[in-house]
Design an enzyme around this catalytic site. Structure first.
Site, PDB file in Angstrom:
ATOM      1  N   TYR A 156      11.865 -18.542 134.564  1.00  0.00           N
ATOM      2  CA  TYR A 156      12.725 -17.728 135.427  1.00  0.00           C
ATOM      3  C   TYR A 156      14.157 -18.245 135.367  1.00  0.00           C
ATOM      4  O   TYR A 156      14.400 -19.433 135.490  1.00  0.00           O
ATOM      5  CB  TYR A 156      12.192 -17.847 136.855  1.00  0.00           C
ATOM      6  N   TYR A 163      18.641  -9.580 130.119  1.00  0.00           N
ATOM      7  CA  TYR A 163      17.682  -8.482 129.962  1.00  0.00           C
ATOM      8  C   TYR A 163      17.622  -7.606 131.204  1.00  0.00           C
ATOM      9  O   TYR A 163      17.916  -6.409 131.165  1.00  0.00           O
ATOM     10  CB  TYR A 163      16.294  -9.043 129.648  1.00  0.00           C
TER      11      TYR A 163
END
Length: 379
Positions: free
Chosen positions: A278, A326
């Site tokens: 993450y 992204y």
């Protein structure tokens, strides 16, 4: 947890990612869920378990026409979906349900139909951080990263390289928000947000969602998709706020979830072909690499800067471009899981050749929680 007893058979994101002002948050959940069902040939009547975060799972179930026998509404931030996977494995193994839908939808940018209550309200935050100006992720995250820079020698140039490398990976993905290459100078010359974070070190703010469908491994062969087996998983928690961390240069939640995941999977670091950590901000992969044990203390910054995680490197990491390039709707963990699944199915636009084991790690609530999932395409 029995190794490889449960598999992911359906996986999909929302039809479009980015800015979606025409879709409410419930619609994003539904779009992702229906896409995942289509992926593996199921309908709502085939689902008997549901899990989601930051939204009432009962509302999502009713919207989709699902009457679940098992429900998980765990909501601890962006790693909630890794934890949902772990809980779903336990539920399927215990016979509480057969087929679980883990769904995520978030109108992070457009804010359409977003519930008013916070994801994880806590009074410690109101007493010990907000009065002193630490009121959001950019300001809260400066506390640990500044300590890490002082104690381990982590540099702003190394932080910038996290963004540079992940933009390289994003360049392979047609659905990525940003694909154009960037340099360290580009990152360091971008707008200052909160020292040491420049704009390109901070996550995107977008709309979208994703969903997974899990079932027992012995049923997985009945589906048209390539099964992705859950080899192991772990979860951990440390403190409700950053100011209460035992050591701001290391996350106890990361260490706990990683240890449990690796032990339950029966693997070591040399077995890992692909890694997702993450990355709401550029420093989190640095913490993840060290706290999960891939490198030693103070070694993650140089490890990334030397190119070990970039395309062609020995540990491909965040191969979708991550939350920096992204997609990041606010709770990023689902998108990391989606890329792990794509890699193990052999369908990622940034495919790692021969990938058999992927580790997917998430953080929630500014280091307060963590979840880690070990996946494999070999039963």
């Amino acid at each position: 947890m029995t190794s490889s007893s449960v598999a992911i058979v359906g996986a999909a994101e929302t039809t479009v990612l980015g800015q979606l002002p025409h879709m409410s948050q419930v619609m994003l959940h539904a779009d992702a869920a229906l896409n995942a069902m289509e992926d593996c040939g199921l309908t709502a009547k085939d689902i008997d378990g549901i899990a989601t975060a930051s939204h009432n799972p009962g509302e999502i179930a009713a919207y989709l026409g699902i009457a679940p026998e098992w429900v998980d509404g765990t909501s601890v931030g962006g790693c909630s979906f890794m934890i949902h996977v772990r809980h779903a494995v336990a539920a399927i193994e215990a016979g509480l349900c057969n087929t679980v839908l883990v769904t995520h939808g978030e109108s992070g940018r457009s804010r359409v139909g977003v519930p008013g209550a916070p994801i994880f309200p806590n009074h410690v935050d109101l007493q010990f951080e907000k009065p002193y100006g630490a009121a959001g992720a950019p300001t809260k995250f400066t506390l640990p990263v500044l300590r890490m820079m002082r104690e381990t020698g982590l540099t702003v140039e190394q932080l910038a390289m996290v963004a540079v490398v992940q933009r390289e990976w994003a360049g392979f993905h047609p659905r990525a928000s940003f694909r154009d290459p960037i340099t360290v100078d580009d990152v360091l010359n971008s707008k200052m947000v909160a020292w040491p974070f420049r704009l390109l070190m901070c996550c995107l703010v977008t709309d979208g969602g994703g969903a997974l469908i899990l079932t027992s491994a012995d049923r997985a062969k009945d589906y048209p998709t390539r099964p992705v087996y859950i080899r192991g998983a772990g979860e951990g928690f440390e403190a409700p706020t950053i100011s209460q961390m035992r050591d701001m240069t290391s996350s106890a939640a990361f260490r706990t979830s990683g240890r449990l995941a690796f032990e339950s999977a029966g693997i070591d670091h040399a077995d890992v072909d692909h890694l997702m950590i993450y990355d709401a901000f550029a420093h989190i992969p640095v913490y993840g690499l060290e706290d999960l044990g891939f490198v030693g203390r103070g070694e993650a910054g140089p490890f990334i800067a030397e190119g070990n995680t970039r395309p062609g490197g020995r540990l491909p990491m965040n191969t979708n471009g991550g939350g920096l390039s992204y997609m990041h709707s606010g709770m990023y963990g689902m998108y990391a899981l989606q890329e792990s699944v794509r890699q193990l199915r052999g369908t990622s636009p940034a495919q790692v050749e021969g990938a058999e084991i992927s580790v997917c790690h998430g953080v929630g609530g500014m280091f307060s929680a963590a979840g880690t999932v070990v996946m494999s395409n070999v039963a």
